[in-house]
Design an enzyme around this catalytic site. Structure first.
Site, PDB file in Angstrom:
ATOM      1  N   ARG A  35      90.154  23.972  90.248  1.00 48.71           N
ATOM      2  CA  ARG A  35      89.178  22.703  90.460  1.00 48.71           C
ATOM      3  C   ARG A  35      88.561  22.449  89.061  1.00 48.71           C
ATOM      4  O   ARG A  35      87.417  21.350  88.977  1.00 48.71           O
ATOM      5  CB  ARG A  35      87.831  23.091  91.027  1.00 48.71           C
ATOM      6  CG  ARG A  35      88.561  23.371  92.806  1.00 48.71           C
ATOM      7  CD  ARG A  35      87.137  23.997  93.811  1.00 48.71           C
ATOM      8  NE  ARG A  35      87.879  23.601  94.982  1.00 48.71           N
ATOM      9  CZ  ARG A  35      88.576  24.251  95.785  1.00 48.71           C
ATOM     10  NH1 ARG A  35      89.087  25.443  94.399  1.00 48.71           N
ATOM     11  NH2 ARG A  35      89.020  24.317  96.413  1.00 48.71           N
ATOM     12  N   HIS A 118      92.682  32.584 101.402  1.00 48.69           N
ATOM     13  CA  HIS A 118      93.625  31.242 100.871  1.00 48.69           C
ATOM     14  C   HIS A 118      95.009  31.169 101.071  1.00 48.69           C
ATOM     15  O   HIS A 118      96.458  30.810 100.571  1.00 48.69           O
ATOM     16  CB  HIS A 118      93.387  29.746  99.512  1.00 48.69           C
ATOM     17  CG  HIS A 118      91.848  29.824  99.590  1.00 48.69           C
ATOM     18  ND1 HIS A 118      90.747  29.785  98.911  1.00 48.69           N
ATOM     19  CD2 HIS A 118      91.082  29.667 100.852  1.00 48.69           C
ATOM     20  CE1 HIS A 118      89.872  29.136  99.126  1.00 48.69           C
ATOM     21  NE2 HIS A 118      89.862  29.427 100.025  1.00 48.69           N
ATOM     22  N   CYS A 154     116.808  27.951 112.854  1.00 46.02           N
ATOM     23  CA  CYS A 154     116.313  26.887 113.681  1.00 46.02           C
ATOM     24  C   CYS A 154     116.620  24.744 113.015  1.00 46.02           C
ATOM     25  O   CYS A 154     115.939  23.785 114.137  1.00 46.02           O
ATOM     26  CB  CYS A 154     115.113  26.279 114.165  1.00 46.02           C
ATOM     27  SG  CYS A 154     114.088  26.061 113.561  1.00 46.02           S
ATOM     28  N   SER A 191      83.920  33.820  90.809  1.00 50.63           N
ATOM     29  CA  SER A 191      83.697  32.775  91.989  1.00 50.63           C
ATOM     30  C   SER A 191      82.371  31.771  91.584  1.00 50.63           C
ATOM     31  O   SER A 191      81.300  33.117  91.471  1.00 50.63           O
ATOM     32  CB  SER A 191      83.851  33.445  93.131  1.00 50.63           C
ATOM     33  OG  SER A 191      83.934  32.272  94.497  1.00 50.63           O
TER      34      SER A 191
END
Ligand SMILES: [Zn+2]
Length: 245
Positions: A35, A118, A154, A191
Protein backbone atom coordinates in the site's frame (compact mmCIF):
# COMPACT_ATOMS: atom_id res chain seq x y z
CA UNK A 1 14.90 -0.95 26.68
CA UNK A 2 12.18 -1.05 29.36
CA UNK A 3 9.48 -1.68 26.81
CA UNK A 4 11.22 -4.90 25.77
CA UNK A 5 11.06 -6.06 29.41
CA UNK A 6 7.38 -5.06 29.64
CA UNK A 7 6.58 -7.01 26.48
CA UNK A 8 8.51 -10.04 27.78
CA UNK A 9 6.68 -9.82 31.15
CA UNK A 10 3.31 -9.79 29.43
CA UNK A 11 4.20 -12.75 27.18
CA UNK A 12 5.55 -14.77 30.13
CA UNK A 13 2.50 -14.25 32.32
CA UNK A 14 -0.04 -14.97 29.55
CA UNK A 15 -1.58 -18.41 29.11
CA UNK A 16 -1.97 -18.03 25.37
CA UNK A 17 -0.17 -15.58 23.08
CA UNK A 18 -0.82 -15.04 19.39
CA UNK A 19 0.83 -12.80 16.80
CA UNK A 20 -0.82 -10.77 14.06
CA UNK A 21 1.59 -9.74 11.33
CA UNK A 22 1.41 -7.37 8.37
CA UNK A 23 3.66 -6.04 5.62
CA UNK A 24 6.03 -4.29 8.06
CA UNK A 25 7.53 -7.55 9.30
CA UNK A 26 8.70 -8.38 5.77
CA UNK A 27 10.24 -5.08 4.69
CA UNK A 28 13.63 -6.24 6.02
CA UNK A 29 13.31 -9.19 3.63
CA UNK A 30 13.15 -6.75 0.75
CA UNK A 31 9.39 -6.82 0.28
CA UNK A 32 7.82 -3.37 -0.01
CA UNK A 33 4.46 -2.53 1.52
CA UNK A 34 1.72 -3.14 -1.06
CA UNK A 35 0.00 0.00 0.00
CA UNK A 36 2.97 2.33 0.01
CA UNK A 37 2.91 4.54 -3.05
CA UNK A 38 6.66 4.73 -3.65
CA UNK A 39 9.16 2.50 -5.41
CA UNK A 40 8.21 -0.95 -6.58
CA UNK A 41 4.48 -0.43 -6.89
CA UNK A 42 4.42 3.19 -7.92
CA UNK A 43 3.95 2.29 -11.58
CA UNK A 44 0.94 0.07 -11.04
CA UNK A 45 -2.05 -0.22 -8.75
CA UNK A 46 -1.64 -3.53 -6.88
CA UNK A 47 -5.35 -3.46 -5.97
CA UNK A 48 -6.15 -3.62 -9.68
CA UNK A 49 -3.20 -5.80 -10.71
CA UNK A 50 -4.22 -8.41 -8.13
CA UNK A 51 -7.99 -8.29 -8.58
CA UNK A 52 -10.44 -11.00 -9.53
CA UNK A 53 -11.83 -8.74 -12.22
CA UNK A 54 -8.41 -8.56 -13.89
CA UNK A 55 -7.91 -12.32 -13.58
CA UNK A 56 -11.27 -13.15 -15.15
CA UNK A 57 -11.60 -10.41 -17.73
CA UNK A 58 -8.02 -9.54 -18.69
CA UNK A 59 -5.92 -12.63 -17.90
CA UNK A 60 -3.19 -11.56 -20.34
CA UNK A 61 -2.55 -8.45 -18.18
CA UNK A 62 -3.04 -10.32 -14.89
CA UNK A 63 -0.43 -12.94 -15.80
CA UNK A 64 1.98 -10.14 -16.63
CA UNK A 65 1.53 -7.54 -13.83
CA UNK A 66 -0.19 -9.11 -10.81
CA UNK A 67 1.56 -12.39 -11.37
CA UNK A 68 4.96 -10.66 -11.40
CA UNK A 69 4.31 -9.39 -7.85
CA UNK A 70 3.61 -12.97 -6.68
CA UNK A 71 6.71 -14.31 -8.44
CA UNK A 72 8.87 -11.71 -6.69
CA UNK A 73 7.38 -12.58 -3.27
CA UNK A 74 8.21 -16.22 -3.85
CA UNK A 75 11.91 -15.46 -4.22
CA UNK A 76 12.47 -13.73 -0.82
CA UNK A 77 13.89 -15.13 2.42
CA UNK A 78 12.70 -14.72 6.06
CA UNK A 79 14.46 -12.18 8.32
CA UNK A 80 15.33 -12.19 12.03
CA UNK A 81 11.80 -11.09 12.96
CA UNK A 82 10.16 -14.09 11.28
CA UNK A 83 12.78 -16.35 12.85
CA UNK A 84 12.25 -14.89 16.35
CA UNK A 85 8.50 -15.63 16.13
CA UNK A 86 9.23 -19.18 14.94
CA UNK A 87 11.59 -19.65 17.90
CA UNK A 88 9.02 -18.29 20.39
CA UNK A 89 6.52 -20.84 19.06
CA UNK A 90 9.07 -23.65 19.31
CA UNK A 91 9.85 -22.68 22.93
CA UNK A 92 6.13 -22.70 23.77
CA UNK A 93 5.63 -18.96 24.31
CA UNK A 94 3.62 -18.35 21.14
CA UNK A 95 0.59 -20.39 20.04
CA UNK A 96 0.45 -19.22 16.45
CA UNK A 97 0.37 -16.44 13.89
CA UNK A 98 -2.37 -14.74 11.93
CA UNK A 99 -0.78 -13.01 8.96
CA UNK A 100 -1.96 -10.56 6.33
CA UNK A 101 1.12 -11.39 4.26
CA UNK A 102 1.15 -13.67 1.23
CA UNK A 103 4.94 -14.06 1.10
CA UNK A 104 5.22 -17.50 2.83
CA UNK A 105 8.02 -16.14 5.03
CA UNK A 106 6.57 -17.38 8.35
CA UNK A 107 6.40 -20.90 6.91
CA UNK A 108 9.92 -20.59 5.50
CA UNK A 109 11.15 -19.41 8.93
CA UNK A 110 9.75 -22.57 10.55
CA UNK A 111 6.52 -21.35 12.17
CA UNK A 112 3.91 -24.13 12.30
CA UNK A 113 0.50 -22.77 13.31
CA UNK A 114 -0.11 -20.08 10.69
CA UNK A 115 -3.38 -18.57 9.52
CA UNK A 116 -2.84 -16.84 6.21
CA UNK A 117 -5.90 -14.61 5.97
CA UNK A 118 -4.94 -13.19 2.58
CA UNK A 119 -3.81 -16.54 1.16
CA UNK A 120 -0.32 -17.65 0.12
CA UNK A 121 1.91 -17.96 -2.92
CA UNK A 122 3.05 -21.58 -2.54
CA UNK A 123 0.08 -23.11 -4.27
CA UNK A 124 -2.48 -22.63 -7.01
CA UNK A 125 -5.79 -24.26 -7.90
CA UNK A 126 -8.16 -24.80 -10.80
CA UNK A 127 -11.13 -22.45 -10.57
CA UNK A 128 -13.40 -25.07 -12.17
CA UNK A 129 -12.61 -28.43 -10.51
CA UNK A 130 -10.44 -27.26 -7.58
CA UNK A 131 -7.44 -29.45 -8.46
CA UNK A 132 -4.33 -28.10 -6.74
CA UNK A 133 -0.97 -27.45 -8.35
CA UNK A 134 2.30 -26.16 -6.84
CA UNK A 135 3.16 -22.56 -7.76
CA UNK A 136 6.09 -23.87 -9.86
CA UNK A 137 3.71 -25.77 -12.17
CA UNK A 138 1.71 -22.62 -12.88
CA UNK A 139 4.96 -20.69 -13.32
CA UNK A 140 6.13 -23.21 -15.93
CA UNK A 141 2.88 -22.94 -17.88
CA UNK A 142 2.94 -19.12 -17.83
CA UNK A 143 6.59 -19.07 -18.92
CA UNK A 144 5.69 -21.35 -21.85
CA UNK A 145 3.13 -18.73 -22.88
CA UNK A 146 0.06 -20.67 -21.71
CA UNK A 147 -2.07 -17.67 -20.66
CA UNK A 148 -4.29 -18.18 -18.83
CA UNK A 149 -2.69 -21.44 -17.54
CA UNK A 150 -5.09 -24.40 -17.95
CA UNK A 151 -5.94 -27.32 -15.67
CA UNK A 152 -4.67 -30.67 -17.04
CA UNK A 153 -7.84 -32.41 -15.82
CA UNK A 154 -10.68 -30.17 -16.94
CA UNK A 155 -9.23 -27.26 -18.91
CA UNK A 156 -10.36 -24.68 -16.33
CA UNK A 157 -8.17 -21.69 -15.48
CA UNK A 158 -5.51 -22.16 -12.78
CA UNK A 159 -5.15 -19.27 -10.32
CA UNK A 160 -2.87 -18.51 -7.35
CA UNK A 161 -4.09 -19.25 -3.79
CA UNK A 162 -4.00 -15.56 -3.01
CA UNK A 163 -7.02 -13.70 -1.69
CA UNK A 164 -7.51 -11.01 -4.29
CA UNK A 165 -9.58 -7.87 -4.29
CA UNK A 166 -13.08 -9.16 -5.06
CA UNK A 167 -12.56 -12.55 -3.37
CA UNK A 168 -14.25 -13.72 -0.16
CA UNK A 169 -12.16 -14.05 3.01
CA UNK A 170 -10.81 -17.62 3.30
CA UNK A 171 -11.53 -20.17 6.10
CA UNK A 172 -8.22 -19.17 7.69
CA UNK A 173 -9.75 -15.87 8.75
CA UNK A 174 -12.63 -17.51 10.67
CA UNK A 175 -10.31 -20.13 12.16
CA UNK A 176 -7.71 -17.55 13.13
CA UNK A 177 -10.31 -15.30 14.74
CA UNK A 178 -11.60 -18.29 16.75
CA UNK A 179 -8.09 -18.88 18.13
CA UNK A 180 -8.29 -15.43 19.68
CA UNK A 181 -11.37 -16.36 21.77
CA UNK A 182 -9.12 -17.75 24.52
CA UNK A 183 -5.97 -15.75 23.75
CA UNK A 184 -4.73 -13.39 26.49
CA UNK A 185 -2.17 -11.41 24.55
CA UNK A 186 -1.86 -10.46 20.89
CA UNK A 187 1.45 -9.20 19.51
CA UNK A 188 0.76 -7.02 16.48
CA UNK A 189 3.84 -6.74 14.24
CA UNK A 190 4.20 -4.52 11.20
CA UNK A 191 0.51 -3.91 10.65
CA UNK A 192 -0.99 -0.45 10.47
CA UNK A 193 -4.31 -2.01 11.63
CA UNK A 194 -6.24 -0.10 9.01
CA UNK A 195 -7.34 -2.97 6.75
CA UNK A 196 -10.73 -4.48 7.46
CA UNK A 197 -11.69 -7.05 8.74
CA UNK A 198 -8.24 -7.81 10.21
CA UNK A 199 -8.21 -4.54 12.16
CA UNK A 200 -11.06 -5.85 14.36
CA UNK A 201 -9.01 -8.79 15.67
CA UNK A 202 -7.21 -6.88 18.47
CA UNK A 203 -10.62 -6.31 20.09
CA UNK A 204 -10.89 -10.06 20.85
CA UNK A 205 -8.00 -10.17 23.33
CA UNK A 206 -7.28 -8.72 26.81
CA UNK A 207 -3.76 -7.48 26.20
CA UNK A 208 -2.07 -5.93 23.22
CA UNK A 209 1.58 -5.42 22.27
CA UNK A 210 2.05 -3.28 19.14
CA UNK A 211 5.36 -3.24 17.26
CA UNK A 212 5.16 -1.00 14.22
CA UNK A 213 7.23 1.77 12.68
CA UNK A 214 4.30 4.17 12.62
CA UNK A 215 1.44 4.86 15.04
CA UNK A 216 -1.74 2.76 14.63
CA UNK A 217 -5.37 3.52 15.55
CA UNK A 218 -5.12 0.91 18.36
CA UNK A 219 -2.03 2.34 20.09
CA UNK A 220 -4.10 3.90 22.87
CA UNK A 221 -5.66 0.52 23.75
CA UNK A 222 -2.33 -1.30 23.81
CA UNK A 223 -0.37 -2.32 26.94
CA UNK A 224 2.98 -1.90 25.18
CA UNK A 225 3.64 0.16 22.03
CA UNK A 226 7.04 0.10 20.33
CA UNK A 227 7.61 2.25 17.24
CA UNK A 228 10.88 0.68 16.15
CA UNK A 229 12.25 -1.75 13.58
CA UNK A 230 10.34 -4.98 14.15
CA UNK A 231 13.26 -7.29 13.30
CA UNK A 232 15.39 -5.80 16.09
CA UNK A 233 12.52 -5.58 18.60
CA UNK A 234 11.42 -9.22 18.12
CA UNK A 235 15.00 -10.45 18.46
CA UNK A 236 15.40 -8.46 21.68
CA UNK A 237 12.13 -9.78 23.13
CA UNK A 238 13.25 -13.33 22.32
CA UNK A 239 16.63 -12.69 23.97
CA UNK A 240 14.94 -11.22 27.07
CA UNK A 241 12.62 -14.22 27.41
CA UNK A 242 15.44 -16.71 26.93
CA UNK A 243 17.55 -14.93 29.56
CA UNK A 244 14.87 -15.55 32.20
CA UNK A 245 14.68 -19.32 31.81
ZN1 LIG B 1 -9.70 -28.38 -13.28
Amino acid sequence: MDKIKEAADLILKSKKVFALTGAGISTDSGIPDFRSSTGYYSKMDPALALSKDRLLNHPEIFYKEGYKILEDLNDQEPNGGHKALAKLEKLGYLSGIITQNIDNLHAKAGSKNIYEVHGETRGTHCMKCGKEYPFAVMREKVEKGEIPPKCDECGGTIRPNVVMFGDMMPDDFERGARELDNTDTLIVVGSSLTVSPVNFLPNYVDHLIIINNDPTPMDRQADVVIHENSTIVLQEILKEIESRK
